[in-house]
Write a protein that holds these residues in place. Structure first.
Motif, PDB file in Angstrom:
ATOM      1  N   LYS A 154       2.351   1.774  -3.470  1.00  0.00           N
ATOM      2  CA  LYS A 154       1.296   2.210  -4.380  1.00  0.00           C
ATOM      3  C   LYS A 154       0.950   3.680  -4.140  1.00  0.00           C
ATOM      4  O   LYS A 154       0.809   4.464  -5.078  1.00  0.00           O
ATOM      5  N   ASN A 155       0.829   4.071  -2.853  1.00  0.00           N
ATOM      6  CA  ASN A 155       0.472   5.456  -2.528  1.00  0.00           C
ATOM      7  C   ASN A 155       1.581   6.431  -2.878  1.00  0.00           C
ATOM      8  O   ASN A 155       1.311   7.557  -3.283  1.00  0.00           O
TER       9      ASN A 155
ATOM     10  N   ARG B 176       1.387   7.272  -6.516  1.00  0.00           N
ATOM     11  CA  ARG B 176       0.219   8.074  -6.902  1.00  0.00           C
ATOM     12  C   ARG B 176       0.208   9.473  -6.283  1.00  0.00           C
ATOM     13  O   ARG B 176      -0.814  10.144  -6.329  1.00  0.00           O
ATOM     14  N   THR B 177       1.293   9.921  -5.712  1.00  0.00           N
ATOM     15  CA  THR B 177       1.277  11.196  -5.000  1.00  0.00           C
ATOM     16  C   THR B 177       1.089  12.398  -5.911  1.00  0.00           C
ATOM     17  O   THR B 177       0.697  13.456  -5.445  1.00  0.00           O
TER      18      THR B 177
ATOM     19  N   LYS C 214       0.833  -1.213   0.000  1.00  0.00           N
ATOM     20  CA  LYS C 214       0.000   0.000   0.000  1.00  0.00           C
ATOM     21  C   LYS C 214       0.863   1.257   0.000  1.00  0.00           C
ATOM     22  O   LYS C 214       0.539   2.238  -0.669  1.00  0.00           O
TER      23      LYS C 214
END
Length: 56
Positions: free
Chosen positions: A13-14, A17-18, A10
């Motif tokens: 992934k985060n 995507r920032t 997670k």
């Protein structure tokens, strides 16, 4: 098809995507009406002043 060898965490992934952000609308103070408005948008008062409705 290529399949990843390990599950993407997670956090990973985060971090990827920032750069997806919501931009705040550009708001400026309108001196003629004394209110705040979005740039490049005409208020209803200004629109009616510029384009008066004439009866037929």
């Amino acid at each position: 098809m290529a399949v990843p060898a390990r599950k993407t965490s997670k956090a990973k992934k985060n971090k990827r995507r920032t750069h997806y952000k919501v931009a705040s609308p550009a708001i400026s103070f309108d001196g003629s009406t004394g209110t705040y408005k979005r740039r490049h948008h005409v208020s209803l008062k200004e629109y009616k002043a510029q384009n008066p409705i004439t009866p037929k």
